[in-house]
Design a protein around this motif. Structure first.
Motif, PDB file in Angstrom:
ATOM      1  N   ILE A   1       0.806  -1.214   0.000  1.00  0.00           N
ATOM      2  CA  ILE A   1       0.000   0.000   0.000  1.00  0.00           C
ATOM      3  C   ILE A   1       0.843   1.270   0.000  1.00  0.00           C
ATOM      4  O   ILE A   1       0.363   2.342  -0.375  1.00  0.00           O
ATOM      5  N   CYS A   2       2.105   1.165   0.365  1.00  0.00           N
ATOM      6  CA  CYS A   2       2.941   2.362   0.503  1.00  0.00           C
ATOM      7  C   CYS A   2       2.951   3.176  -0.793  1.00  0.00           C
ATOM      8  O   CYS A   2       3.406   2.721  -1.828  1.00  0.00           O
ATOM      9  N   PRO A   3       2.404   4.406  -0.749  1.00  0.00           N
ATOM     10  CA  PRO A   3       2.249   5.168  -1.992  1.00  0.00           C
ATOM     11  C   PRO A   3       3.589   5.590  -2.602  1.00  0.00           C
ATOM     12  O   PRO A   3       3.673   5.867  -3.783  1.00  0.00           O
ATOM     13  N   ARG A   4       4.628   5.635  -1.770  1.00  0.00           N
ATOM     14  CA  ARG A   4       5.927   6.026  -2.310  1.00  0.00           C
ATOM     15  C   ARG A   4       6.805   4.817  -2.591  1.00  0.00           C
ATOM     16  O   ARG A   4       7.952   4.959  -3.030  1.00  0.00           O
ATOM     17  N   GLY A   5       6.281   3.662  -2.282  1.00  0.00           N
ATOM     18  CA  GLY A   5       7.044   2.440  -2.549  1.00  0.00           C
ATOM     19  C   GLY A   5       8.340   2.342  -1.771  1.00  0.00           C
ATOM     20  O   GLY A   5       9.305   1.752  -2.246  1.00  0.00           O
TER      21      GLY A   5
ATOM     22  N   GLY B   1      -2.419  13.106   4.179  1.00  0.00           N
ATOM     23  CA  GLY B   1      -2.446  14.149   5.189  1.00  0.00           C
ATOM     24  C   GLY B   1      -1.774  13.777   6.495  1.00  0.00           C
ATOM     25  O   GLY B   1      -2.145  14.263   7.554  1.00  0.00           O
ATOM     26  N   GLY B   2      -0.777  12.904   6.421  1.00  0.00           N
ATOM     27  CA  GLY B   2       0.019  12.644   7.607  1.00  0.00           C
ATOM     28  C   GLY B   2      -0.387  11.423   8.402  1.00  0.00           C
ATOM     29  O   GLY B   2       0.132  11.181   9.482  1.00  0.00           O
ATOM     30  N   GLU B   3      -1.315  10.625   7.874  1.00  0.00           N
ATOM     31  CA  GLU B   3      -1.665   9.383   8.559  1.00  0.00           C
ATOM     32  C   GLU B   3      -1.057   8.225   7.773  1.00  0.00           C
ATOM     33  O   GLU B   3      -1.502   7.926   6.675  1.00  0.00           O
ATOM     34  N   PRO B   4      -0.007   7.620   8.315  1.00  0.00           N
ATOM     35  CA  PRO B   4       0.695   6.605   7.517  1.00  0.00           C
ATOM     36  C   PRO B   4      -0.241   5.466   7.085  1.00  0.00           C
ATOM     37  O   PRO B   4      -0.903   4.838   7.913  1.00  0.00           O
ATOM     38  N   LEU B   5      -0.291   5.232   5.786  1.00  0.00           N
ATOM     39  CA  LEU B   5      -1.179   4.191   5.259  1.00  0.00           C
ATOM     40  C   LEU B   5      -0.763   2.805   5.724  1.00  0.00           C
ATOM     41  O   LEU B   5      -1.597   1.928   5.894  1.00  0.00           O
ATOM     42  N   CYS B   6       0.557   2.630   5.928  1.00  0.00           N
ATOM     43  CA  CYS B   6       1.007   1.300   6.326  1.00  0.00           C
ATOM     44  C   CYS B   6       0.439   0.926   7.684  1.00  0.00           C
ATOM     45  O   CYS B   6       0.014  -0.207   7.910  1.00  0.00           O
ATOM     46  N   VAL B   7       0.399   1.894   8.593  1.00  0.00           N
ATOM     47  CA  VAL B   7      -0.143   1.636   9.923  1.00  0.00           C
ATOM     48  C   VAL B   7      -1.621   1.302   9.802  1.00  0.00           C
ATOM     49  O   VAL B   7      -2.132   0.379  10.437  1.00  0.00           O
ATOM     50  N   LYS B   8      -2.292   2.049   8.953  1.00  0.00           N
ATOM     51  CA  LYS B   8      -3.714   1.837   8.762  1.00  0.00           C
ATOM     52  C   LYS B   8      -3.974   0.468   8.110  1.00  0.00           C
ATOM     53  O   LYS B   8      -4.954  -0.208   8.414  1.00  0.00           O
TER      54      LYS B   8
ATOM     55  N   VAL C   1      -3.822  -9.864  -7.210  1.00  0.00           N
ATOM     56  CA  VAL C   1      -2.865  -9.477  -6.175  1.00  0.00           C
ATOM     57  C   VAL C   1      -1.672  -8.755  -6.797  1.00  0.00           C
ATOM     58  O   VAL C   1      -1.211  -7.734  -6.283  1.00  0.00           O
ATOM     59  N   SER C   2      -1.207  -9.265  -7.927  1.00  0.00           N
ATOM     60  CA  SER C   2      -0.055  -8.629  -8.573  1.00  0.00           C
ATOM     61  C   SER C   2      -0.393  -7.229  -9.049  1.00  0.00           C
ATOM     62  O   SER C   2       0.380  -6.288  -8.842  1.00  0.00           O
ATOM     63  N   VAL C   3      -1.556  -7.098  -9.677  1.00  0.00           N
ATOM     64  CA  VAL C   3      -1.966  -5.780 -10.156  1.00  0.00           C
ATOM     65  C   VAL C   3      -2.120  -4.836  -8.966  1.00  0.00           C
ATOM     66  O   VAL C   3      -1.653  -3.696  -8.994  1.00  0.00           O
TER      67      VAL C   3
ATOM     68  N   ASN D   1      -0.424  -0.231  -5.904  1.00  0.00           N
ATOM     69  CA  ASN D   1      -0.528   0.176  -4.494  1.00  0.00           C
ATOM     70  C   ASN D   1      -1.980   0.315  -4.061  1.00  0.00           C
ATOM     71  O   ASN D   1      -2.346   1.241  -3.345  1.00  0.00           O
ATOM     72  N   SER D   2      -2.811  -0.619  -4.484  1.00  0.00           N
ATOM     73  CA  SER D   2      -4.229  -0.468  -4.182  1.00  0.00           C
ATOM     74  C   SER D   2      -4.592  -0.979  -2.797  1.00  0.00           C
ATOM     75  O   SER D   2      -5.659  -0.697  -2.291  1.00  0.00           O
TER      76      SER D   2
END
Lengths: 243, 340
Positions: free
Chosen positions: A90-94, A128-135, B21-23, B28-29
């Protein structure tokens, strides 16, 4: 699959024959088949022994890792993370990456950071500052204590290797200084960057922009960037992560 | 027609899951893997992962509890259908086909693998205590915890006893999985779970090509996976603790069970021997004469192989068992040749 099935059945028949030849087994058969066949028992106990052996990895010391926000309690991460891979998906910045087997078998596939292209901004940009990974973490392996902020949650500390840093060859590079969002870097009188430890929270911005490796011919023998984020205990000997 | 499509669908669906899952990973969905599949805040955790992490971290995790409840309900309704329709392991096991193996050695084994009936929990304990010395010698004397786990298994099954009770090695592994998580403080089995390793392999490959992430794990993870499920071909029926978990819960399952319309079954209508459904069953169940199969009906993965193979179209998988055509209604057979 058909093969395996046939094989299965052949195996069953073999078992029955083998059992038939064994006097002890014959005895068991005459009593009527028990709820657990001997092979099941051996396989089961063998499997449990393997799991026990793997469990022993818990007591093998492994190097510490830079964990995503909320993963600063290492015991918690190891206990609650079941390698579902949601956080790095999920990390938007990878920047969250699975730890490698090189980091220890126990740590393999648990989340750590890869700052080679980007850094952790606590999802400021996208959330907005809420880490997605934690969520995203379904098992609370990544969980931020109340009142946690990027400033007081220390992911790691930047460490500058002056042997490899281009600026220390007076090239005038100051990418890391410019990138730091927390004013945790200073420039000395000759314009060479240094880390202000008290302000660094290990976000990785400096590491993500460091160009020293791309200039390998200048910094000969460098195996990583000149400024990298190290786990807190590797730098300070295990001080509390929440200052 | 579902007839020929069932087998194909059982390949396509796991493949589709892998693709989704790969997609999801690339975009990053937050779709997650089968360990924790979901959308946004709605996530369904692997029941074993959920139990394991709660035992290991010694805390109640709301998401895990909810998932566990949903998983139990799904298993009660559908039995271990996950095994046939969603689990990627059978897909991985197709690798076997690549190394063309000798085929069709015959099915003589089928008839010999007669149903083993068994009794209650005391016998299990007796077995455990009277374990052959050869088992114990392997350098690992049974520690108290292991004994405890075995007893735990026994009493656990006792609780959901049905007419025929049978513990197999999977249930030992299930006990070991939960116990090791509690003792060592981390979900030990998750390290080697082949479902997890399948997705780990997929994601490692994606990371290799998208980010140039080179690691030994790129070799170790797939090799471990292949050793587990391809080299050791009986992973599912002998070791998989998830399968054990589902088989235990599906003992109370009453819906979507294969059912024989005895009037249509050619054993009745034409008086001939058939047994094709039992031969087709990969779980070694005999749908026509359940008491004869090597395994019980609670192992039925709803793969529809029996339905598709039946020459008289006598088999179906109704939502609820039809009263007059109940499976149990098939005349019980005392020995092998009475079925003609």
């Amino acid at each position: 699959m058909e093969d395996s099935q046939t094989e299965n059945q052949l195996d069953e028949s073999r078992d029955v024959q083998e059992l038939g030849e064994d006097p002890q087994a014959k005895d068991e058969l005459s009593k009527g088949p028990g709820p657990v066949s001997r092979r099941s028992f051996v396989l089961g106990v063998g499997g449990i022994a393997v799991l026990g052996g793997l469990g022993g990895l818990r007591f093998v010391p492994h190097g510490s890792l830079v964990r995503p926000p909320g993963g600063q309690d290492e015991d918690r991460v190891i206990a609650a993370c079941f390698r579902c891979e949601r956080c790095y998906e999920i990390c938007p910045r990878g920047v969250i990456a699975p730890a490698h087997i090189e980091d220890g078998i126990l740590a393999m596939r648990t989340p750590t950071f890869d700052f080679s292209n980007d850094y952790c901004d606590w999802c400021q940009e996208s959330k907005g500052g809420e880490p997605l990974c934690v969520k995203a973490c379904p098992t609370l392996a990544l969980e931020l204590p109340a009142g946690a902020t990027p400033e007081n949650t220390i992911l790691g500390k930047a460490v500058l290797n002056t042997d490899w840093c281009l600026a220390y060859r007076l090239i005038g590079c100051r990418y890391c200084y410019d990138a730091c969002p927390y004013e945790a870097m200073g420039l000395d009188s000759t314009g060479r960057p240094y880390v202000i430890d008290d302000k660094c929270n290990g976000c990785g911005a400096c590491e993500s922009v460091c160009v020293s490796l791309k200039n390998g011919s200048i910094a000969l023998g460098a195996t990583e960037r000149a400024i990298v984020i190290r786990p807190l205990d590797a730098v300070q000997g295990g001080e509390s992560p929440h200052a | 027609m579902l007839k020929n499509n069932a087998a194909r669908l059982r390949l396509i669906i796991p493949l589709l899951v892998l693709v989704i899952v790969s997609v999801g990973f690339v975009l990053n969905s937050g779709t997650g893997t089968l360990s924790a599949l979901g959308w946004g805040d709605i996530v369904l955790l692997c029941p074993l992962g959920a139990l394991g992490t709660m035992l290991a971290a010694k805390l109640l995790i709301p998401q895990a509890l909810i998932s566990l409840g949903i998983a139990v309900v799904l298993i009660v309704v559908l039995g271990p259908a996950f095994c046939a329709w969603i689990c990627p392991v059978p897909l991985v096991q197709k690798i076997r086909g690549i190394f063309g193996e000798p085929k069709n050695k015959g099915r003589e084994g089928q008839q010999i693998a007669i149903a083993e009936s068994s009794s209650g929990g005391e016998v299990v304990e007796a077995e455990v205590i009277a374990a052959p010395a050869t088992v114990v010698k392997a350098g690992e004397e049974l520690s108290d915890k292991e004994k405890a786990s075995l007893k735990g298994c026994a009493s656990g099954c006792d609780a959901c006893a049905s007419k025929r009770e049978k513990l197999d090695s999977r249930h030992f592994i299930l006990g070991g999985t939960l116990l090791s998580a509690a003792i060592f403080g981390f979900p030990v089995f998750c390290l080697v779970c082949p479902i997890g390793l399948t997705f780990a392999t997929t994601l490692l490959v994606i990371r290799l090509f998208s980010g140039g992430d080179v690691t030994i794990a790129l070799l170790v993870v797939p090799i471990l996976l292949i050793v587990e499920v391809v080299v050791f071909r009986k992973w599912c029926s002998r070791l998989c603790p998830l399968s054990a978990f589902m088989s235990l819960i599906s003992k109370v399952n009453r819906t979507f069970k294969p059912q024989v319309d005895t009037a249509k079954c050619i054993e009745n209508s034409q008086g001939t021997k058939c047994g094709l459904c039992a031969q087709a069953c990969e779980e070694l169940i005999d749908p026509r004469h359940p008491e004869r199969g090597a395994r019980e009906m609670n192992e039925c993965t709803r793969c529809r192989a029996c339905v598709d193979v039946c020459p008289g179209n006598a088999l179906s998988i109704p939502i609820l068992p039809k009263k007059d055509k109940r499976l149990e209604g098939a005349p019980p057979l005392q020995n092998n040749d009475a079925g003609v």
